[in-house]
Write an enzyme that holds these catalytic residues in place. Structure first.
Site, PDB file in Angstrom:
ATOM      1  N   LYS A   1       5.937  -9.937 -10.052  1.00 49.87           N
ATOM      2  CA  LYS A   1       6.383 -10.041  -8.659  1.00 49.87           C
ATOM      3  C   LYS A   1       7.747 -10.707  -8.669  1.00 49.87           C
ATOM      4  O   LYS A   1       8.066 -11.465  -9.593  1.00 49.87           O
ATOM      5  CB  LYS A   1       5.407 -10.912  -7.856  1.00 49.87           C
ATOM      6  CG  LYS A   1       5.499 -10.726  -6.369  1.00 49.87           C
ATOM      7  CD  LYS A   1       4.624  -9.585  -5.897  1.00 49.87           C
ATOM      8  CE  LYS A   1       4.609  -9.413  -4.406  1.00 49.87           C
ATOM      9  NZ  LYS A   1       3.540  -8.529  -3.958  1.00 49.87           N
TER      10      LYS A   1
ATOM     11  N   ASP B   1       8.078  -5.025  -0.984  1.00 49.58           N
ATOM     12  CA  ASP B   1       7.120  -6.020  -0.480  1.00 49.58           C
ATOM     13  C   ASP B   1       7.678  -6.478   0.869  1.00 49.58           C
ATOM     14  O   ASP B   1       8.434  -5.725   1.507  1.00 49.58           O
ATOM     15  CB  ASP B   1       6.975  -7.177  -1.489  1.00 49.58           C
ATOM     16  CG  ASP B   1       5.831  -8.117  -1.152  1.00 49.58           C
ATOM     17  OD1 ASP B   1       4.677  -7.680  -1.185  1.00 49.58           O
ATOM     18  OD2 ASP B   1       6.072  -9.293  -0.837  1.00 49.58           O
TER      19      ASP B   1
HETATM   20  P1  NAD Z   1       4.192  -4.791   8.740  1.00 48.25           P
HETATM   21  O1  NAD Z   1       5.363  -5.681   8.830  1.00 48.25           O
HETATM   22  O2  NAD Z   1       4.354  -3.317   8.814  1.00 48.25           O
HETATM   23  O3  NAD Z   1       3.121  -5.175   9.901  1.00 48.25           O
HETATM   24  C1  NAD Z   1       2.691  -6.464  10.143  1.00 48.25           C
HETATM   25  C2  NAD Z   1       1.919  -6.482  11.448  1.00 48.25           C
HETATM   26  O4  NAD Z   1       1.446  -7.793  11.706  1.00 48.25           O
HETATM   27  C3  NAD Z   1       2.760  -6.116  12.666  1.00 48.25           C
HETATM   28  O5  NAD Z   1       1.986  -5.335  13.537  1.00 48.25           O
HETATM   29  C4  NAD Z   1       3.053  -7.452  13.330  1.00 48.25           C
HETATM   30  O6  NAD Z   1       3.275  -7.330  14.722  1.00 48.25           O
HETATM   31  C5  NAD Z   1       1.746  -8.148  13.029  1.00 48.25           C
HETATM   32  N1  NAD Z   1       1.872  -9.597  13.130  1.00 48.25           N
HETATM   33  C6  NAD Z   1       2.905 -10.398  12.812  1.00 48.25           C
HETATM   34  N2  NAD Z   1       2.629 -11.658  13.119  1.00 48.25           N
HETATM   35  C7  NAD Z   1       1.381 -11.666  13.623  1.00 48.25           C
HETATM   36  C8  NAD Z   1       0.513 -12.672  14.120  1.00 48.25           C
HETATM   37  N3  NAD Z   1       0.898 -13.942  14.182  1.00 48.25           N
HETATM   38  N4  NAD Z   1      -0.699 -12.303  14.530  1.00 48.25           N
HETATM   39  C9  NAD Z   1      -1.097 -11.017  14.499  1.00 48.25           C
HETATM   40  N5  NAD Z   1      -0.318 -10.019  14.073  1.00 48.25           N
HETATM   41  C10 NAD Z   1       0.888 -10.348  13.622  1.00 48.25           C
HETATM   42  O7  NAD Z   1       3.449  -5.225   7.390  1.00 48.25           O
HETATM   43  P2  NAD Z   1       2.353  -4.401   6.575  1.00 48.25           P
HETATM   44  O8  NAD Z   1       3.037  -3.619   5.512  1.00 48.25           O
HETATM   45  O9  NAD Z   1       1.431  -3.723   7.515  1.00 48.25           O
HETATM   46  O10 NAD Z   1       1.588  -5.597   5.810  1.00 48.25           O
HETATM   47  C11 NAD Z   1       0.568  -6.346   6.451  1.00 48.25           C
HETATM   48  C12 NAD Z   1      -0.141  -7.164   5.387  1.00 48.25           C
HETATM   49  O11 NAD Z   1      -0.676  -6.303   4.382  1.00 48.25           O
HETATM   50  C13 NAD Z   1       0.752  -8.166   4.632  1.00 48.25           C
HETATM   51  O12 NAD Z   1      -0.040  -9.290   4.296  1.00 48.25           O
HETATM   52  C14 NAD Z   1       1.099  -7.417   3.353  1.00 48.25           C
HETATM   53  O13 NAD Z   1       1.423  -8.292   2.278  1.00 48.25           O
HETATM   54  C15 NAD Z   1      -0.211  -6.700   3.100  1.00 48.25           C
HETATM   55  N6  NAD Z   1      -0.103  -5.521   2.215  1.00 48.25           N
HETATM   56  C16 NAD Z   1       0.689  -4.469   2.549  1.00 48.25           C
HETATM   57  C17 NAD Z   1       0.747  -3.354   1.710  1.00 48.25           C
HETATM   58  C18 NAD Z   1       1.568  -2.140   2.079  1.00 48.25           C
HETATM   59  O14 NAD Z   1       1.472  -1.144   1.359  1.00 48.25           O
HETATM   60  N7  NAD Z   1       2.322  -2.162   3.162  1.00 48.25           N
HETATM   61  C19 NAD Z   1       0.007  -3.335   0.517  1.00 48.25           C
HETATM   62  C20 NAD Z   1      -0.804  -4.427   0.199  1.00 48.25           C
HETATM   63  C21 NAD Z   1      -0.852  -5.529   1.075  1.00 48.25           C
END
Ligand code: NAD
Length: 411
Positions: free
Chosen positions: A105, A145
């Site tokens: 990472k 990420d």
């Molecule tokens: P993103 O930025 O697309 O979406 C994040 C979402 O969370 C948004 O809808 C935002 O409005 C919401 N959010 C932000 N603050 C918030 C709060 N205080 N309360 C509730 N909702 C809130 O991000 P993502 O890619 O969807 O990632 C979300 C999670 O999944 C992260 O922890 C990320 O590390 C994890 N993740 C993502 C992937 C991927 O492929 N995108 C893979 C593994 C893990």
């Protein structure tokens, strides 16, 4: 997971797994330390002519099972402790989902919103100039990420290819489709999470195998949106979703496609016709069968773990449950499918992208998603079997399974 104790938490998880499964002490000792940590300074010429120096990291935790693999984060809170913890968890996640990768990472301590696009490009290229000798398709394969996009990945691949003198798309995954990216990568994490949910339901016999099972999802970004869409398509009743501003709830079920259009138009979920507004905190405590944290870390903690009514939690965000909350949930017999299993669909599809790049192939979305289904189903069954064997939680079982796989490869 708080950045102040992320690595300490990771090591606690390692100790627990090692104790339960009587892992050999020399294996645990090896896994307490990353193989290599790079710390680089990146001078960037800003648009006003000044030079600003940024700090970047890459932690290469373990490569016993294959090249180091994991994302690059651009965030003002990035530090060495966090990067080390995240690279350890990537080693675990890649072993759980059984892709031939180790864990890595990286990141840069920067708030990318403060940079212009051209500054961001110079920073991304500058980072690669500093680390390119230490990455490569068979050595270390970064990916997006937090705050890093397919476009940033494209700049990085371009810079790497220039430096090594040949086009090398397989050095980084998560690229745009026209730059060697894979079909299905965008929806992969949500899709994989729903596959895991289906497996759990099969095993637990929660009301009617999908039909009528009520699901609440915190987060409506990439992961939350696709989870909601695929869950609904599979017959689950998605009753609540939320974004950073607020949530909406309808016990009769929500139409996710309509909500997605509504959000695009109104830039918020609040006010969606026919649904009640609900705060993010209250969403976690709704009377549902399945709760899906898909936004941020540390959302389920000591203070709210005893108020959760769901019988099953599918962790789609990274680190949404604190260790204290984990203990409370286990006591209350609430099953938690851990992040290292349920959100591993993203990295499994990154593996498929890398594979297509190395073999100069382009697969259809249907083919990618079929392969992804197999990865998720096998990973869930292996973790569930390990949990049964050691009479432990799915989280501890995932760590045991991963450490055993890594140990086997190290031997
Ligand atoms: P993103 O930025 O697309 O979406 C994040 C979402 O969370 C948004 O809808 C935002 O409005 C919401 N959010 C932000 N603050 C918030 C709060 N205080 N309360 C509730 N909702 C809130 O991000 P993502 O890619 O969807 O990632 C979300 C999670 O999944 C992260 O922890 C990320 O590390 C994890 N993740 C993502 C992937 C991927 O492929 N995108 C893979 C593994 C893990």
């Amino acid at each position: 997971m708080s950045k102040f104790n992320a690595f300490e938490n990771a090591m606690q998880q390692l100790r627990t797994a090692a104790k339960t499964a009587k892992i050999r002490p020399d294996v645990s000792e090896r896994l307490k330390h990353p193989d290599r940590v790079l710390s680089v300074s990146i001078p960037v010429k800003m648009d006003d002519g000044r030079i600003k120096v940024f700090v970047g990291y890459r932690s290469q935790y373990n490569n016993a099972r294959g090249p180091y693999k994991g994302g690059l984060r651009f965030h003002q809170d990035v530090d060495l402790d966090e990067v080390k913890a995240l690279s350890f968890w990537m080693a675990i996640k890649n072993a759980v989902v059984n892709v031939p990768y180790g864990g890595g990472k990286g990141g840069i301590t920067v708030d990318p919103k403060q940079l212009s696009k051209r500054e961001l490009e110079r920073l991304s290229r500058g980072f690669i100039q500093k680390i390119y000798r230490n990455i490569g398709p068979h050595l270390d394969v970064p990916a997006p990420d937090v705050n890093t996009t397919p476009e940033i990945m494209a700049w990085m691949v371009d810079e790497y290819s220039k430096l090594v003198g040949k086009s090398t798309p397989a050095v980084i995954t998560g690229k745009p489709l026209n730059k060697g990216g894979s079909q299905g990568r965008t929806e992969a994490t949500g899709y994989g999470g729903v596959e895991v949910l289906k497996e759990v339901i099969k095993g637990q016999g929660l009301r009617g195998r999908g039909q009528g099972v009520r699901v609440a999802i915190q987060g409506f970004g990439n992961v939350g949106l696709y989870f909601a869409l695929f869950a609904q398509a599979a017959g689950f009743k998605v009753v609540a979703v939320s974004d950073s501003k607020s949530g909406i709830y309808n016990p009769q079920g929500l139409d996710i496609k309509k909500i997605s259009k509504w959000k695009e138009k109104n830039r918020q979920l609040r006010g969606f016709p026919g649904a009640k507004n609900v705060s993010n905190e209250k969403l976690l405590e709704l009377p549902v069968d399945v709760l899906v944290p898909a936004a941020l870390e540390n959302q389920i903690h000591k203070a709210n773990a005893s108020k959760i009514k769901a019988k099953l939690i599918i962790e789609m965000a990274n680190g949404p449950t604190t260790p204290e909350a984990d203990l409370i949930l286990a006591k209350r017999k609430i099953s938690v499918v851990p992040d290292v299993l349920s959100n591993s669909g993203g990295v499994a599809t990154s593996y498929l992208e890398w594979y297509q790049n190395l073999h100069q192939q382009k697969w259809s979305k249907a083919k990618v998603l079929k392969r992804l289904e197999k990865f998720m189903a096998h990973a869930f069954r292996d973790v569930a079997k390990t949990a049964k064997k050691h009479r432990t939680t799915l989280r501890n079982a995932a760590f045991i399974l991963a450490v055993q796989r890594i140990a086997k490869a190290m031997k």
